[in-house]
Design a protein around this motif. Structure first.
Motif, mmCIF file in Angstrom:
data_model
loop_
_atom_site.group_PDB
_atom_site.id
_atom_site.type_symbol
_atom_site.label_atom_id
_atom_site.label_comp_id
_atom_site.label_asym_id
_atom_site.label_seq_id
_atom_site.Cartn_x
_atom_site.Cartn_y
_atom_site.Cartn_z
ATOM 1 N N GLY A 45 0.828 -1.217 0.000
ATOM 2 C CA GLY A 45 0.000 0.000 0.000
ATOM 3 C C GLY A 45 0.852 1.252 0.000
ATOM 4 N N ASN A 46 1.944 1.243 0.771
ATOM 5 C CA ASN A 46 2.850 2.405 0.817
ATOM 6 C C ASN A 46 3.506 2.658 -0.541
ATOM 7 N N VAL A 47 3.873 1.568 -1.235
ATOM 8 C CA VAL A 47 4.457 1.713 -2.581
ATOM 9 C C VAL A 47 3.415 2.293 -3.536
ATOM 10 N N LEU A 48 2.192 1.766 -3.478
ATOM 11 C CA LEU A 48 1.125 2.269 -4.357
ATOM 12 C C LEU A 48 0.841 3.750 -4.098
ATOM 13 N N THR A 49 0.940 4.157 -2.825
ATOM 14 C CA THR A 49 0.747 5.576 -2.476
ATOM 15 C C THR A 49 1.776 6.433 -3.190
ATOM 16 N N VAL A 50 3.037 6.015 -3.123
ATOM 17 C CA VAL A 50 4.126 6.764 -3.778
ATOM 18 C C VAL A 50 3.916 6.804 -5.285
ATOM 19 N N LEU A 51 3.411 5.700 -5.839
ATOM 20 C CA LEU A 51 3.190 5.625 -7.292
ATOM 21 C C LEU A 51 1.911 6.338 -7.724
ATOM 22 N N GLY A 52 1.154 6.851 -6.750
ATOM 23 C CA GLY A 52 -0.041 7.629 -7.069
ATOM 24 C C GLY A 52 -1.294 6.809 -7.298
ATOM 25 N N ASP A 53 -1.226 5.509 -6.990
ATOM 26 C CA ASP A 53 -2.400 4.638 -7.159
ATOM 27 C C ASP A 53 -3.171 4.608 -5.831
ATOM 28 N N HIS A 54 -3.821 5.714 -5.524
ATOM 29 C CA HIS A 54 -4.395 5.919 -4.196
ATOM 30 C C HIS A 54 -5.533 4.966 -3.866
ATOM 31 N N GLU A 55 -6.378 4.716 -4.851
ATOM 32 C CA GLU A 55 -7.546 3.863 -4.599
ATOM 33 C C GLU A 55 -7.119 2.450 -4.211
ATOM 34 N N ARG A 56 -6.175 1.907 -4.964
ATOM 35 C CA ARG A 56 -5.687 0.554 -4.653
ATOM 36 C C ARG A 56 -4.927 0.545 -3.335
ATOM 37 N N ALA A 57 -4.154 1.612 -3.081
ATOM 38 C CA ALA A 57 -3.391 1.693 -1.823
ATOM 39 C C ALA A 57 -4.334 1.561 -0.630
ATOM 40 N N LEU A 58 -5.436 2.304 -0.664
ATOM 41 C CA LEU A 58 -6.404 2.248 0.443
ATOM 42 C C LEU A 58 -6.954 0.843 0.634
ATOM 43 N N LYS A 59 -7.190 0.148 -0.477
ATOM 44 C CA LYS A 59 -7.725 -1.226 -0.388
ATOM 45 C C LYS A 59 -6.742 -2.136 0.340
ATOM 46 N N PHE A 60 -5.447 -1.930 0.092
ATOM 47 C CA PHE A 60 -4.440 -2.764 0.757
ATOM 48 C C PHE A 60 -4.320 -2.423 2.244
ATOM 49 N N PHE A 61 -4.458 -1.148 2.580
ATOM 50 C CA PHE A 61 -4.455 -0.782 4.007
ATOM 51 C C PHE A 61 -5.688 -1.376 4.698
ATOM 52 N N GLU A 62 -6.822 -1.321 4.010
ATOM 53 C CA GLU A 62 -8.066 -1.891 4.571
ATOM 54 C C GLU A 62 -7.940 -3.399 4.766
ATOM 55 N N LYS A 63 -7.276 -4.053 3.817
ATOM 56 C CA LYS A 63 -7.074 -5.513 3.923
ATOM 57 C C LYS A 63 -6.183 -5.831 5.125
ATOM 58 N N ALA A 92 -1.346 -1.052 13.764
ATOM 59 C CA ALA A 92 -1.297 0.418 13.930
ATOM 60 C C ALA A 92 -0.716 1.116 12.710
ATOM 61 N N SER A 93 0.312 0.524 12.100
ATOM 62 C CA SER A 93 0.949 1.214 10.965
ATOM 63 C C SER A 93 0.035 1.281 9.747
ATOM 64 N N ALA A 94 -0.950 0.377 9.663
ATOM 65 C CA ALA A 94 -1.926 0.451 8.553
ATOM 66 C C ALA A 94 -2.789 1.698 8.710
ATOM 67 N N TYR A 95 -3.200 1.992 9.940
ATOM 68 C CA TYR A 95 -3.992 3.203 10.194
ATOM 69 C C TYR A 95 -3.150 4.453 9.903
ATOM 70 N N TYR A 96 -1.879 4.405 10.317
ATOM 71 C CA TYR A 96 -0.988 5.552 10.094
ATOM 72 C C TYR A 96 -0.795 5.797 8.593
ATOM 73 N N SER A 97 -0.539 4.725 7.840
ATOM 74 C CA SER A 97 -0.333 4.865 6.384
ATOM 75 C C SER A 97 -1.594 5.359 5.698
ATOM 76 N N ALA A 98 -2.748 4.829 6.125
ATOM 77 C CA ALA A 98 -4.022 5.290 5.547
ATOM 78 C C ALA A 98 -4.244 6.764 5.881
ATOM 79 N N GLY A 99 -3.870 7.164 7.106
ATOM 80 C CA GLY A 99 -3.989 8.569 7.510
ATOM 81 C C GLY A 99 -3.168 9.485 6.621
ATOM 82 N N ASN A 100 -1.931 9.078 6.333
ATOM 83 C CA ASN A 100 -1.066 9.873 5.452
ATOM 84 C C ASN A 100 -1.684 10.031 4.069
ATOM 85 N N LEU A 101 -2.266 8.935 3.574
ATOM 86 C CA LEU A 101 -2.882 8.978 2.247
ATOM 87 C C LEU A 101 -4.100 9.900 2.244
#
Length: 221
Positions: free
Chosen positions: A41-59, A68-77
């Protein structure tokens, strides 16, 4: 081979495509490990694929509600997407799940400032400076928050601390100029506006601040 470690190494080297490939392999190898989903998800965020990134954080959160780091990464996005209410909720949850990092306090504070809840932001930004004592941005934003609450003397201290860490922080010089102008110390205000312009010649606000001080001085003579 620890694929997550390899992937993180690729991320640190800025090799995002290679990192993505390794994290996908890690997920295929162990589909119940939330860490791989967070990393991908963090890689997808950097690559600008925000929708997919969120799905991976949700998973990741689905696999482990305490990740906890999934919530933090989703927060950054969410913050990047200017969805500040969702960002705030994610950073608060990350904190409740055990993240005590200065970065999480900092981002929670910024989210609250963006939501115009400046008083609520203040303790989180203060805490971020206590935990990240060499982070110029933490002191700068803490100073901004104090200035918004008209706690000018305390704001000046934080901007000065920011400049101790990063002497070329043009915005800190500009805001010091504003603060000293507020205190009617024209000489110090002018000094900081000029320093901001020296660092960043197109700093429009510093240029305007300098113009106002110079105009005020000429009217006095």
């Amino acid at each position: 081979m620890d694929r997550n470690k390899v992937g993180i190494q690729y991320m640190q080297e800025g090799k995002w495509e290679e990192a993505a490939k390794v994290f996908v392999e890690a997920i295929e190898e162990n589909p119940n490990d939330p860490i791989s989903y967070i990393n991908f998800g963090n890689v997808l965020t950097v690559l600008g694929d925000h929708e997919r990134a969120l799905k991976f954080f949700e998973k990741a959160i689905e696999l482990d509600h305490n990740a906890a780091s999934a919530y933090y990464s989703a927060g950054n996005l969410y913050y990047q997407l200017e969805q500040y209410e969702q960002a705030k909720n994610m950073f608060e949850t990350a904190m409740r799940k055990g993240i005590e990092s200065g970065d999480n306090y900092f981002m929670l504070g910024l989210s609250l400032v963006a939501l115009e809840q400046v008083k609520l932001a203040l303790p989180y930004l203060q805490r971020s400076t206590e935990l990240n004592q060499f982070d110029a941005e933490a002191f700068f934003h803490y100073g901004l928050c104090l200035a918004k609450l008209e706690l000018i003397d305390e704001a000046i201290k934080q901007f000065e601390r920011c400049l101790d860490i990063d002497p070329d922080h043009a915005d800190a010089h500009y805001n010091l100029g504003v603060a000293f102008g507020f205190k009617e110390d024209g000489d110090k205000a002018l000094e900081h506006f000029e320093k901001a312009l020296e660092i960043q010649s197109d700093h429009m606000l510093a240029g305007y601040g300098k113009k106002m001080i110079v105009k005020g001085n000429s009217e006095l003579h």
